[in-house]
Design a protein around this motif. Sequence first.
Motif, mmCIF file in Angstrom:
data_model
loop_
_atom_site.group_PDB
_atom_site.id
_atom_site.type_symbol
_atom_site.label_atom_id
_atom_site.label_comp_id
_atom_site.label_asym_id
_atom_site.label_seq_id
_atom_site.Cartn_x
_atom_site.Cartn_y
_atom_site.Cartn_z
ATOM 1 N N ILE A 109 0.829 -1.200 0.000
ATOM 2 C CA ILE A 109 0.000 0.000 0.000
ATOM 3 C C ILE A 109 0.869 1.258 0.000
ATOM 4 C CG2 ILE A 109 -0.312 0.359 2.485
ATOM 5 C CD1 ILE A 109 -3.124 0.462 -0.107
ATOM 6 N N ASN A 110 2.031 1.190 0.664
ATOM 7 C CA ASN A 110 2.935 2.348 0.675
ATOM 8 C C ASN A 110 3.497 2.609 -0.716
ATOM 9 O OD1 ASN A 110 2.555 2.858 3.395
ATOM 10 N ND2 ASN A 110 4.323 1.654 4.051
ATOM 11 N N LYS A 124 -4.904 4.751 2.357
ATOM 12 C CA LYS A 124 -5.080 4.000 3.611
ATOM 13 C C LYS A 124 -6.270 4.477 4.444
ATOM 14 C CE LYS A 124 -0.583 4.059 4.354
ATOM 15 N NZ LYS A 124 0.784 3.924 4.880
#
Length: 495
Positions: free
Chosen positions: A396-397, A408
């Motif tokens: 996700i980063n 997020k």
Amino acid sequence: MKRKAIVIGSGFAGLSAATNLTKKGFDVIILEKNDQPGGRARSFFVDGYTFDMGPSWYWMPDVFEKYFEQFGKKVSDYYDLVRLDPSYRVYFDKDDALDLEADLSKLASQFENIEKGSGKKLLEFLEDAAYKYQVGINDLVYKPGRSITEYVDTRVLKGLLQLNILRSMRKHVSKSFTNSKLIKLMEFPILFLGGTPSNTPALYSLMNYADMALGTWYPIGGMHQIVKAMVSLAEENGVEIKLGHNVKSIKVSNGKAVSVSTDKGDFEADVIVGAADYHHVEQNLLPKEHRQYSEKYWKSRKMAPSSLLFYLGVNKRVENIKHHTLFFDENFDEHAAEIYENPQWPSKPLFYVCTPSKTDDSVAPKGCENMFLLMPVAPGLEDNEEIRERYFGIMINRLEQHIGERIKENIVVKKSYAQSNFVDDYNAFRGNAYGLANTLKQTAILKPSMKSNKVENLYYAGQLTVPGPGVPPSIISGHVVAGEIAKDLNIKELV
């Protein structure tokens, strides 16, 4: 009185086998342990989001059409299919993304802009791949792999050199392209076939033809629409599907399978097709003396990847992402080696994001996105919540970094799925997601046999036997096994 056939498992192979058996005059029952059909292609619905749980790429549309045509139907009788354009996006780095054109001439121009002369080479490469596709899909894939004599075919023998069975995909691609981006694009389908480009036969460049020439498609409503279509077709042809029936054992008498026991009763049969996980059917449902393969044999098999997946509902629209988005910003060879050669959780994983809401408003609430993240991993690894969350953070980063947008805090639905889930839900051998690796030593007659040599009327279909992993091959597997049953029993197809 009609012969009775029992099919264990309602994935693509099971549905295909069952429906094809009705054409041979069988009364067919499918026994499925889960509460919905489809196997790995199940779906789930939560808070307005509809998630496909497994397959997300619709390649080889000709295979689907051919399947339905057997029964006088068309794909369009059951679902609406759209071609994606661009086919998909690839991120090579934060400021380096490429949207692959669906139009072949435009795609060739994209290649030419990256590497001088590569546009023409792409078209030549795909012309060669088209031949492999025609021979591979039409001639090789529909063979049952029960005898070497099946492959003593003039067209196949004449084309052995052109099929490049003994050349690696890495050598084949590098002969046409030198730019690292283009090499990644041409090699990426190999990651899911079960080998590295260096040890996968160049025959599988046919996948590039499927990708770039035949195109990437999507059934409106999601991939589960294919399951619904196949279930409808099966039931139209008299197949009975019993959900929530967990098969516990197969009873064998005098060398023949006579019945199947489930947690809800027993079912007699003249023929049984194990279209669930092959290893599970053979090693757990059959008495030991009737098993064809040993556990030592199974442990020596080379597997295609498993997967770590996250299904995400995002309560806003997300920019800079396509229906299919591949993240190739880390070392391809390193990740492949950590799947196939030195199995471990990857140090710097490649991953993939599917966002069907970019194409289909029905799979997410208005103004929201339906996303899933997939990271291919080696099968049989330790799997726990801490590991899953660590890799969710990594993916996700990097996703946020590449698209330049925060996600997020907008995630309102989140569900993970990995090896232990594949085992629990599908009895998947070593938690595999894609079946056996497509290596030379596990091709055709070298795969686990479609017919048991210990039990006279027991057959197998699915991704652990011929032709191999993937949705189209699984559909073909069911078609082929039904034909083999009819041939062995000297049954002519009903008109």
